[in-house]
Structure formats: structure tokens, C-alpha cells
Design an enzyme around this catalytic site. Sequence first.
Site, PDB file in Angstrom:
ATOM      1  N   GLU A  96       0.833  -1.211   0.000  1.00 18.82           N
ATOM      2  CA  GLU A  96       0.000   0.000   0.000  1.00 18.82           C
ATOM      3  C   GLU A  96       0.859   1.249   0.000  1.00 18.82           C
ATOM      4  OE1 GLU A  96      -2.496   1.603  -0.451  1.00 18.82           O
ATOM      5  OE2 GLU A  96      -4.298   0.939   0.562  1.00 18.82           O
ATOM      6  N   ASP A  97       0.300   2.342  -0.499  1.00 17.22           N
ATOM      7  CA  ASP A  97       1.009   3.620  -0.418  1.00 17.22           C
ATOM      8  C   ASP A  97       0.856   4.220   0.978  1.00 17.22           C
ATOM      9  OD1 ASP A  97      -1.711   4.134  -0.776  1.00 17.22           O
ATOM     10  OD2 ASP A  97      -1.443   5.656  -2.310  1.00 17.22           O
ATOM     11  N   ASP A 100      -4.360   5.089   6.215  1.00 18.11           N
ATOM     12  CA  ASP A 100      -4.873   6.274   6.906  1.00 18.11           C
ATOM     13  C   ASP A 100      -5.896   5.826   7.953  1.00 18.11           C
ATOM     14  OD1 ASP A 100      -5.578   8.899   7.523  1.00 18.11           O
ATOM     15  OD2 ASP A 100      -6.752   9.208   5.716  1.00 18.11           O
ATOM     16  N   PHE A 149      -2.212  15.820   4.303  1.00 16.90           N
ATOM     17  CA  PHE A 149      -2.512  15.110   3.061  1.00 16.90           C
ATOM     18  C   PHE A 149      -1.261  15.112   2.202  1.00 16.90           C
ATOM     19  CE2 PHE A 149      -4.181  14.018  -1.030  1.00 16.90           C
ATOM     20  CZ  PHE A 149      -5.074  13.006  -0.692  1.00 16.90           C
ATOM     21  N   ARG A 162       1.471  12.716  -8.833  1.00 17.11           N
ATOM     22  CA  ARG A 162       2.032  11.358  -8.681  1.00 17.11           C
ATOM     23  C   ARG A 162       3.473  11.278  -9.152  1.00 17.11           C
ATOM     24  NH1 ARG A 162      -2.188   7.767  -7.475  1.00 17.11           N
ATOM     25  NH2 ARG A 162      -4.137   8.132  -8.564  1.00 17.11           N
TER      26      ARG A 162
HETATM   27  P1  IMP Z   1      -7.786   4.513   4.347  1.00 22.15           P
HETATM   28  O1  IMP Z   1      -8.830   3.550   3.870  1.00 22.15           O
HETATM   29  O2  IMP Z   1      -8.395   5.696   5.035  1.00 22.15           O
HETATM   30  O3  IMP Z   1      -6.719   3.859   5.193  1.00 22.15           O
HETATM   31  O4  IMP Z   1      -7.134   5.153   3.077  1.00 22.15           O
HETATM   32  C1  IMP Z   1      -6.150   4.536   2.377  1.00 22.15           C
HETATM   33  C2  IMP Z   1      -6.073   5.005   0.945  1.00 22.15           C
HETATM   34  O5  IMP Z   1      -6.414   6.396   0.806  1.00 22.15           O
HETATM   35  C3  IMP Z   1      -4.644   4.897   0.476  1.00 22.15           C
HETATM   36  O6  IMP Z   1      -4.523   3.736  -0.309  1.00 22.15           O
HETATM   37  C4  IMP Z   1      -4.404   6.136  -0.337  1.00 22.15           C
HETATM   38  O7  IMP Z   1      -4.550   5.853  -1.697  1.00 22.15           O
HETATM   39  C5  IMP Z   1      -5.469   7.114   0.072  1.00 22.15           C
HETATM   40  N1  IMP Z   1      -4.888   8.153   0.938  1.00 22.15           N
HETATM   41  C6  IMP Z   1      -4.983   8.274   2.284  1.00 22.15           C
HETATM   42  N2  IMP Z   1      -4.307   9.332   2.744  1.00 22.15           N
HETATM   43  C7  IMP Z   1      -3.734   9.891   1.645  1.00 22.15           C
HETATM   44  C8  IMP Z   1      -2.851  11.015   1.461  1.00 22.15           C
HETATM   45  O8  IMP Z   1      -2.439  11.715   2.398  1.00 22.15           O
HETATM   46  N3  IMP Z   1      -2.472  11.259   0.184  1.00 22.15           N
HETATM   47  C9  IMP Z   1      -2.869  10.514  -0.885  1.00 22.15           C
HETATM   48  N4  IMP Z   1      -3.677   9.450  -0.756  1.00 22.15           N
HETATM   49  C10 IMP Z   1      -4.103   9.147   0.497  1.00 22.15           C
HETATM   50 MG    MG Z   2      -4.428   3.879  -2.405  1.00 26.75          MG
END
Ligand code: IMP
Ligand code: MG
Length: 172
Positions: A96-97, A100, A149, A162
Site C-alpha cells: 500500500e502507499d 490512513d 494530506f 504522482r
Molecule cells: P484509508 O482507507 O483511510 O486507510 O485510506 C487509504 C487510501 O487512501 C490509500 O490507499 C491512499 O490511496 C489514500 N490516501 C490516504 N491518505 C492519503 C494522502 O495523504 N495522500 C494521498 N492518498 C491518500
Molecule cells: Mg491507495
Amino acid sequence: MPELIPILNKKEIEKKVHAVAQQISTDYAGCDLLFIGVLKGAFIFLSDLIRQVTIPVKVEFVKVSSYGGNTSSTGHIKLAYKPESDLKNKDVLIVEDIIDTGLTICYLLDYFSSFGPKSVQVCTLIDKRERRDKKIKIRYTCHVVEEGFLVGYGLDYAENYRYLPDIYCLKI
Ligand code: IMP
Ligand code: MG
């Protein structure tokens, strides 16, 4: 114009990718390891990571959509693309990138576990803890970032940024 505040530079990113790749190579020696990259954000991290790993691995992708053009998750996760190969008895490592809130990775852990893999673990470029509302075991983390962010090195805001080699915090 949105402001970009530098958070992690190319060298810092590279150093951690290398260290995590070494750890993965040790932990999974002799295993049937399958990386599953989460599109699109993890594509640069995954491509750097697999070239630093010193054991044979296979690669698949999954595409999840939950963000649209927003900076926070809608909570509605959809699978837009699924891996093509059989996951049964494989050692799966989800790449994963950013993690969050944790909603996306929880969904993917449940989804991949349902195919009978030998193991499923998580490797993330960034563990962003500010909004975490799920308890998740992340096996490999390159960087912990408390808030903001982030964009660059694969990470986007509405498909922008990106291509940047470094990671920035976006102030809108
Ligand atoms: P989660 O489901 O809230 O954990 O979100 C995870 C996904 O949201 C990641 O795979 C990212 O692609 C995207 N994401 C969450 N925070 C960021 C950020 O700060 N920048 C860019 N993408 C984010
Ligand atoms: Mg993602």
C-alpha cells in the site's frame, strides 16, 4: 495555487525502501511470495521495492476506489480490479502507499484471506496515524507520518502530483 511542503526526499525514501526490501527477503526466503500492489498510489513504491528484494517474487495488482477527488475516504470501498492469479497457499504481501483510517486495508485483508492463502501481511510506504479508526497489524512500514494530506512518489490529489520524486504535504 496549493502549497507543497517537503516531507520526505528521494534519498530518505530510497533508504527505507532498501531496508524493508532486505527484511522481506530474509523473512520470506524459500516462500512462494506474491506482492499485491494497491493501484494506483502504490505503483512507484512497488516497482522500487521489487527491484530491491533479493528473492524471486510474483506481482499482482488490485484497484480500490473510495476517495474520488476528496482528501478523506468516503468509506464506501469498491474493487475496480482484482488479481488474476490463484491466491491459494501463497504468501501474500499487500503493498500500500498509505494507511490512513485503515478501512481500505481491513477490507483487502478480509477479501484476500477468503481465497485460502498461506499468509497475508501488509507492507506500507506510509503509516499515517492521525485518523486511524481500525486496529491493524502492519508488518512492514517505511515511514510514519502523523498528519496532513501527502502527494508525490505515486500519491495523488485528484490525479495530480504522482510523478514527483519526493513526498510533500499539500496545503489547499
Ligand atoms: P484509508 O482507507 O483511510 O486507510 O485510506 C487509504 C487510501 O487512501 C490509500 O490507499 C491512499 O490511496 C489514500 N490516501 C490516504 N491518505 C492519503 C494522502 O495523504 N495522500 C494521498 N492518498 C491518500
Ligand atoms: Mg491507495
